[in-house]
Design a protein around this motif. Sequence first.
Motif, PDB file in Angstrom:
ATOM      1  N   GLY A   1      -6.167  -3.193   2.780  1.00  0.00           N
ATOM      2  CA  GLY A   1      -7.459  -2.814   3.136  1.00  0.00           C
ATOM      3  C   GLY A   1      -8.412  -2.458   1.893  1.00  0.00           C
ATOM      4  O   GLY A   1      -8.026  -2.455   1.220  1.00  0.00           O
ATOM      5  N   GLY A   2      -9.852  -2.295   1.800  1.00  0.00           N
ATOM      6  CA  GLY A   2     -10.503  -1.912   1.523  1.00  0.00           C
ATOM      7  C   GLY A   2     -10.791  -3.077   0.203  1.00  0.00           C
ATOM      8  O   GLY A   2     -10.320  -3.910  -0.023  1.00  0.00           O
ATOM      9  N   ASN A   3     -11.447  -2.665  -1.222  1.00  0.00           N
ATOM     10  CA  ASN A   3     -11.793  -3.393  -1.986  1.00  0.00           C
ATOM     11  C   ASN A   3     -11.053  -2.475  -2.892  1.00  0.00           C
ATOM     12  O   ASN A   3     -10.657  -1.534  -3.835  1.00  0.00           O
ATOM     13  N   ALA A   4     -10.270  -3.796  -3.430  1.00  0.00           N
ATOM     14  CA  ALA A   4      -9.408  -3.570  -4.899  1.00  0.00           C
ATOM     15  C   ALA A   4      -9.901  -3.574  -6.217  1.00  0.00           C
ATOM     16  O   ALA A   4      -8.541  -2.788  -6.420  1.00  0.00           O
ATOM     17  N   PHE A   5     -11.608  -3.474  -6.175  1.00  0.00           N
ATOM     18  CA  PHE A   5     -11.118  -2.813  -7.553  1.00  0.00           C
ATOM     19  C   PHE A   5     -11.813  -1.702  -7.880  1.00  0.00           C
ATOM     20  O   PHE A   5     -12.212  -0.429  -8.418  1.00  0.00           O
ATOM     21  N   LEU A   6     -11.844  -0.995  -6.578  1.00  0.00           N
ATOM     22  CA  LEU A   6     -12.251   0.289  -6.345  1.00  0.00           C
ATOM     23  C   LEU A   6     -10.679   1.661  -5.852  1.00  0.00           C
ATOM     24  O   LEU A   6     -10.205   1.125  -4.750  1.00  0.00           O
ATOM     25  N   LEU A   7     -10.298   2.495  -6.692  1.00  0.00           N
ATOM     26  CA  LEU A   7      -9.230   3.560  -6.021  1.00  0.00           C
ATOM     27  C   LEU A   7     -10.090   4.828  -6.350  1.00  0.00           C
ATOM     28  O   LEU A   7     -10.651   4.983  -6.072  1.00  0.00           O
ATOM     29  N   ASP A   8      -9.275   5.468  -4.562  1.00  0.00           N
ATOM     30  CA  ASP A   8     -10.024   6.051  -3.989  1.00  0.00           C
ATOM     31  C   ASP A   8      -9.502   7.597  -4.747  1.00  0.00           C
ATOM     32  O   ASP A   8      -8.438   7.782  -5.064  1.00  0.00           O
ATOM     33  N   SER A   9     -10.703   8.876  -5.140  1.00  0.00           N
ATOM     34  CA  SER A   9     -10.274   9.530  -6.004  1.00  0.00           C
ATOM     35  C   SER A   9      -9.976  10.946  -5.013  1.00  0.00           C
ATOM     36  O   SER A   9     -11.035  11.476  -4.718  1.00  0.00           O
ATOM     37  N   ALA A  10      -8.717  10.297  -5.115  1.00  0.00           N
ATOM     38  CA  ALA A  10      -8.624  11.523  -4.197  1.00  0.00           C
ATOM     39  C   ALA A  10      -6.804  12.172  -4.007  1.00  0.00           C
ATOM     40  O   ALA A  10      -5.842  10.873  -4.536  1.00  0.00           O
ATOM     41  N   VAL A  11      -6.246  13.465  -4.340  1.00  0.00           N
ATOM     42  CA  VAL A  11      -5.104  14.021  -3.897  1.00  0.00           C
ATOM     43  C   VAL A  11      -5.019  14.620  -2.974  1.00  0.00           C
ATOM     44  O   VAL A  11      -5.936  15.444  -2.769  1.00  0.00           O
ATOM     45  N   PHE A  12      -3.648  14.863  -2.106  1.00  0.00           N
ATOM     46  CA  PHE A  12      -3.167  15.407  -0.742  1.00  0.00           C
ATOM     47  C   PHE A  12      -2.411  16.198  -0.819  1.00  0.00           C
ATOM     48  O   PHE A  12      -1.599  15.337  -0.888  1.00  0.00           O
ATOM     49  N   ILE A  13      -2.214  17.578  -0.770  1.00  0.00           N
ATOM     50  CA  ILE A  13      -0.107  18.121  -0.727  1.00  0.00           C
ATOM     51  C   ILE A  13      -0.125  18.586   0.638  1.00  0.00           C
ATOM     52  O   ILE A  13      -0.504  19.194   1.459  1.00  0.00           O
ATOM     53  N   ASP A  14       0.999  17.244   0.651  1.00  0.00           N
ATOM     54  CA  ASP A  14       1.199  17.758   1.782  1.00  0.00           C
ATOM     55  C   ASP A  14       2.308  17.892   2.192  1.00  0.00           C
ATOM     56  O   ASP A  14       3.100  19.284   1.360  1.00  0.00           O
ATOM     57  N   GLU A  15       3.158  18.792   3.453  1.00  0.00           N
ATOM     58  CA  GLU A  15       4.433  19.434   4.041  1.00  0.00           C
ATOM     59  C   GLU A  15       5.364  19.013   3.078  1.00  0.00           C
ATOM     60  O   GLU A  15       5.589  20.708   1.810  1.00  0.00           O
ATOM     61  N   GLY A  16       6.162  18.294   1.823  1.00  0.00           N
ATOM     62  CA  GLY A  16       6.787  18.434   0.997  1.00  0.00           C
ATOM     63  C   GLY A  16       6.702  16.736  -0.011  1.00  0.00           C
ATOM     64  O   GLY A  16       7.272  16.626  -0.997  1.00  0.00           O
ATOM     65  N   ARG A  17       5.361  17.128   0.106  1.00  0.00           N
ATOM     66  CA  ARG A  17       4.876  15.027  -0.636  1.00  0.00           C
ATOM     67  C   ARG A  17       3.416  15.369  -1.444  1.00  0.00           C
ATOM     68  O   ARG A  17       2.542  16.010  -0.949  1.00  0.00           O
ATOM     69  N   VAL A  18       3.086  15.188  -2.459  1.00  0.00           N
ATOM     70  CA  VAL A  18       1.382  14.606  -2.966  1.00  0.00           C
ATOM     71  C   VAL A  18       1.327  13.019  -2.415  1.00  0.00           C
ATOM     72  O   VAL A  18       2.615  12.128  -3.108  1.00  0.00           O
ATOM     73  N   LEU A  19       0.489  13.156  -2.057  1.00  0.00           N
ATOM     74  CA  LEU A  19      -0.293  12.134  -2.012  1.00  0.00           C
ATOM     75  C   LEU A  19      -1.210  11.425  -2.526  1.00  0.00           C
ATOM     76  O   LEU A  19      -2.100  12.468  -2.671  1.00  0.00           O
TER      77      LEU A  19
END
Length: 461
Positions: free
Chosen positions: A44-62
């Motif tokens: 989904g979304g626009n293939a040319f646009l990369l979401d600028s986001a980092v999320f620190i989850d319980e045991g992983r970095v997304l």
Amino acid sequence: MTAWTLCIDFGTAFSKAAAAPVDAWARLEPASVRPLMLSSHEQGGNAFLLDSAVFIDEGRVLFGRAALARADALVSKKRMALKSFKTLLSVSDLDRALNTNAPLSIDPHRIFQMRDLIVLYLAYLLEAVEQAQAADPALGDATSISRRYAAPAWRSGDSAAMHEIVVRLFGEAEAFRAALGAKLLAPEGLSISAVSKALPKATANPHPFEMGLIFEATAAAAYTSIGLEDAGSHFIVVDMGAGTTDIAALARIGSRSIELPEARVTLKQAGDFIDRVIANRVVESASWARGPVEQGELWTVLMRQMRDIKETLFAEGKATLRHKGRLLSVTMRDIERDPDFRAFQKSLMEAYSHGLAVVRDDAGARGRAEVQAVAVGGGAAAPFIRDMINKKATRSKPRVTPRTATPDWAHAREFDGNLAPVFPQLAIAIGGALAPESMLAARGGLSPAAADQSDTQPARD
């Protein structure tokens, strides 16, 4: 076989990248302009646009879209994704900001500093660029690809110092990318244990990295004027992104391009602010949603659909959505009556008028007859931005000529209608790739010797 230039634009909400042959400025062939599909690995979304986001989850970095989705799912627990990378890099004391621990809402484990999270995101971005580049057949025979990034002229006279820090961050990110590779783009992200093992090695031993810096205003002037018989000498650029609205002015003197720092203004209100105004107006008009639970639920629905709502609102002056069997609507007149929006619009007009006066004075002093005005970024389609750009100037000379956010060449048949609709958001990356070397604000990068100097690393708290 061709030498190429690749430009990265890491915006507040999205990162973009584009490539063009190094001689594109001298002889533009539209088909040779290659915006990269950075998020083709995501659904989904626009293939040319990369979401600028980092999320620190319980045991992983997304990263990217997965980071935003997880943050949205945990919003009730006051968890947040780190998003405003460009805003963070704009602070006056960048070294101090980078060495600050991430807030608890972003990193509940208290493991990472802000520098770490920026390096992780840049590694994710570089891996997306690498894979998009490899998937583009036009870049397959490239003999060389020189890289540059676009940024606002945040601090007058300090571009070289900022560039040195940013290039080192890219060098650290490249070292981390080399260690983790395609795993960076996996929907499940990376385990914190893997990050904790690889990141200290990458920050201590960054890869040599060559990168140029081009100011966003210069990139806007480049894509606007390329291919025109009268390329113009003076420009005023309005760039409304997600986090900030930037006004900048540029003068081209011979082969050189100089920013007029007196014209520069940055407003803290931009696309995210407009989103909140729209959501507030809809929630206030929903008489049935009076409790905090109902209002919170409606707000969440609105923010999830905000991109489509805003696009329709800007294009048609009215947007509607259905929620729990009820039809809700909002108009541009509703937005224009909002006190917060009216205050923002007043500040925006004052900033634009100030910048325009500066660039017109410079143009007049140099005997030039025209200033070109252009809007870029996600806000280029906003009617209040278009009206401001097209407003007739009170002074007749030098004349102000508005340029469309999407140049004629973006409609070339080679793009099959795919480039023009998203061009305003890709404009800075494309302009940065097209611009000749003489338009760069800084050059060079992290040399092998500098990369080996691990004692330059900041101490941990």
